[in-house]
Design an enzyme around this catalytic site. Sequence first.
Site, short mmCIF file in Angstrom:
data_model
loop_
_atom_site.label_atom_id
_atom_site.label_comp_id
_atom_site.label_asym_id
_atom_site.label_seq_id
_atom_site.Cartn_x
_atom_site.Cartn_y
_atom_site.Cartn_z
N ASN A 1 -11.31 16.64 4.81
CA ASN A 1 -11.81 15.27 5.00
C ASN A 1 -12.41 15.14 6.40
O ASN A 1 -11.71 15.32 7.40
CB ASN A 1 -10.65 14.29 4.79
CG ASN A 1 -11.10 12.85 4.86
OD1 ASN A 1 -11.83 12.50 5.77
ND2 ASN A 1 -10.68 12.04 3.93
N HIS B 1 -12.91 11.65 10.29
CA HIS B 1 -12.55 11.47 11.70
C HIS B 1 -13.66 11.89 12.66
O HIS B 1 -13.74 11.39 13.77
CB HIS B 1 -11.29 12.28 12.04
CG HIS B 1 -10.03 11.65 11.52
ND1 HIS B 1 -9.85 10.29 11.47
CD2 HIS B 1 -8.89 12.19 11.05
CE1 HIS B 1 -8.65 10.03 10.98
NE2 HIS B 1 -8.06 11.16 10.72
N HIS C 1 -15.19 9.48 2.98
CA HIS C 1 -14.89 8.15 2.46
C HIS C 1 -15.96 7.20 2.96
O HIS C 1 -16.04 6.93 4.16
CB HIS C 1 -13.50 7.74 2.96
CG HIS C 1 -13.01 6.44 2.40
ND1 HIS C 1 -11.74 5.98 2.62
CD2 HIS C 1 -13.62 5.48 1.64
CE1 HIS C 1 -11.58 4.81 2.01
NE2 HIS C 1 -12.71 4.49 1.42
N ARG D 1 -16.63 3.80 3.34
CA ARG D 1 -15.91 2.52 3.25
C ARG D 1 -16.90 1.38 3.18
O ARG D 1 -18.02 1.48 3.70
CB ARG D 1 -14.99 2.36 4.47
CG ARG D 1 -13.88 3.38 4.55
CD ARG D 1 -12.95 3.09 5.70
NE ARG D 1 -12.06 2.00 5.41
CZ ARG D 1 -10.77 2.14 5.11
NH1 ARG D 1 -10.22 3.33 5.08
NH2 ARG D 1 -10.03 1.09 4.84
N ARG E 1 -17.12 1.92 8.60
CA ARG E 1 -16.56 2.08 9.95
C ARG E 1 -16.68 3.50 10.49
O ARG E 1 -16.65 3.71 11.68
CB ARG E 1 -15.09 1.65 9.99
CG ARG E 1 -14.15 2.57 9.24
CD ARG E 1 -12.72 2.30 9.62
NE ARG E 1 -12.22 1.08 9.03
CZ ARG E 1 -10.93 0.92 8.68
NH1 ARG E 1 -10.07 1.87 8.91
NH2 ARG E 1 -10.52 -0.19 8.14
N GLU F 1 -14.64 9.68 -1.53
CA GLU F 1 -13.59 8.68 -1.70
C GLU F 1 -14.26 7.31 -1.65
O GLU F 1 -15.12 7.07 -0.79
CB GLU F 1 -12.57 8.77 -0.56
CG GLU F 1 -11.75 10.02 -0.59
CD GLU F 1 -10.79 10.08 0.59
OE1 GLU F 1 -10.70 9.09 1.34
OE2 GLU F 1 -10.16 11.11 0.76
N THR G 1 -6.25 4.96 4.59
CA THR G 1 -5.82 4.56 3.25
C THR G 1 -4.30 4.61 3.17
O THR G 1 -3.70 5.64 3.44
CB THR G 1 -6.44 5.51 2.20
OG1 THR G 1 -7.82 5.67 2.51
CG2 THR G 1 -6.27 4.97 0.80
N GLU H 1 -5.28 12.19 -7.67
CA GLU H 1 -4.82 12.76 -6.40
C GLU H 1 -3.52 12.05 -6.08
O GLU H 1 -3.50 10.83 -5.87
CB GLU H 1 -5.86 12.55 -5.29
CG GLU H 1 -5.37 13.13 -3.96
CD GLU H 1 -6.39 13.04 -2.84
OE1 GLU H 1 -7.61 13.05 -3.11
OE2 GLU H 1 -5.97 12.93 -1.68
N HIS I 1 -2.79 13.28 1.77
CA HIS I 1 -2.37 12.29 2.75
C HIS I 1 -1.15 12.77 3.54
O HIS I 1 -0.11 13.05 2.97
CB HIS I 1 -2.06 10.91 2.15
CG HIS I 1 -1.95 9.87 3.23
ND1 HIS I 1 -3.05 9.19 3.70
CD2 HIS I 1 -0.92 9.45 3.96
CE1 HIS I 1 -2.69 8.38 4.68
NE2 HIS I 1 -1.39 8.52 4.86
N1 PXP Z 1 -6.80 11.84 0.40
C1 PXP Z 1 -7.18 10.54 0.42
C2 PXP Z 1 -7.47 9.87 -0.88
C3 PXP Z 1 -7.30 9.84 1.64
O1 PXP Z 1 -7.69 8.55 1.63
C4 PXP Z 1 -7.05 10.52 2.85
C5 PXP Z 1 -7.19 9.80 4.15
O2 PXP Z 1 -8.51 9.51 4.40
C6 PXP Z 1 -6.69 11.87 2.77
C7 PXP Z 1 -6.55 12.50 1.55
C8 PXP Z 1 -6.44 12.68 4.02
O3 PXP Z 1 -5.31 12.21 4.65
P1 PXP Z 1 -4.93 12.79 6.08
O4 PXP Z 1 -6.01 12.37 7.02
O5 PXP Z 1 -3.62 12.16 6.36
O6 PXP Z 1 -4.85 14.28 5.93
#
Ligand code: PXP
Length: 249
Positions: free
Chosen positions: A7, A10, A43, A45, A49, A70, A101, A151, A191
């Site tokens: 992901n 960030h 993602h 959003r 953001r 996402e 999330t 997921e 997550h």
């Molecule tokens: N999966 C989903 C659906 C998420 O929303 C997120 C956070 O953006 C993640 C995975 C990744 O989570 P983390 O950043 O805690 O690894």
Amino acid sequence: MANLGVNIDHVATVRQARRTDEPDPVWAAVEAQLGGADCITFHLREDRRHIVDRDARVLKDVVNVKLNMEMAIHPAIVKVAIGLRPEQCTLVPERREEVTTEGGLDIVRLRRRVQTAVARLRQAGSIVSAFIEPESDQIRASADVGCQAVELWTGGYAHAQGERAVRRELAKLEASIVLGQQCGLVVHGGHGLTYRNIEPVARIPGFDEFNIGHSIIARAVFVGLRAAVAEMKALLVRFAPAARKETES
Ligand code: PXP
């Protein structure tokens, strides 16, 4: 062995902190692929953001592994996804005030709206997954509304304190994979997964993909993204559940 989805949100968060053009999440996607990512997750959003529409468009052109978007079930975002046609859309809950999330989408409560979004996205050619808590009613509802995958929110495991609580959360994930597969769903997880807590979940048979963001990007600050992804990938290889023996005919 489960695939690794990285992901990259960030990276866009750092860029947006200065409203400039660096670091580019598209570069991050390329580096993640070179490190062995099987999937790039972003993602888009509603408040834009971090990832913005331009990122989504360029990612679609540049990424040559699986692209996982996402997204909320809001019609305006569904419209963007239909135009983009990522290989996979993962439906997530979205609240403006949240930092990230938090928890899964309540498919049971939002059944009608989710069903409409799933139908439109599937018609456009995307695989549809739903980010849900590892609960039987949510898993069954995901299958009922037409999702092809779920997921499982691994935050309950990641945040669990003490051995008993951790074991309970792992058991929930295991049972949810079994039920998900019985319902015909492909099962992913994500997550709160980190280099330190990935082992027990990676050892559970049946996870098809893990989506990991924060921990990989945090490590990348020190070792570079390509290396950080390669390290996580190596852990998934090391802790992969043994392949099931073929039954002899
Ligand atoms: N999966 C989903 C659906 C998420 O929303 C997120 C956070 O953006 C993640 C995975 C990744 O989570 P983390 O950043 O805690 O690894």
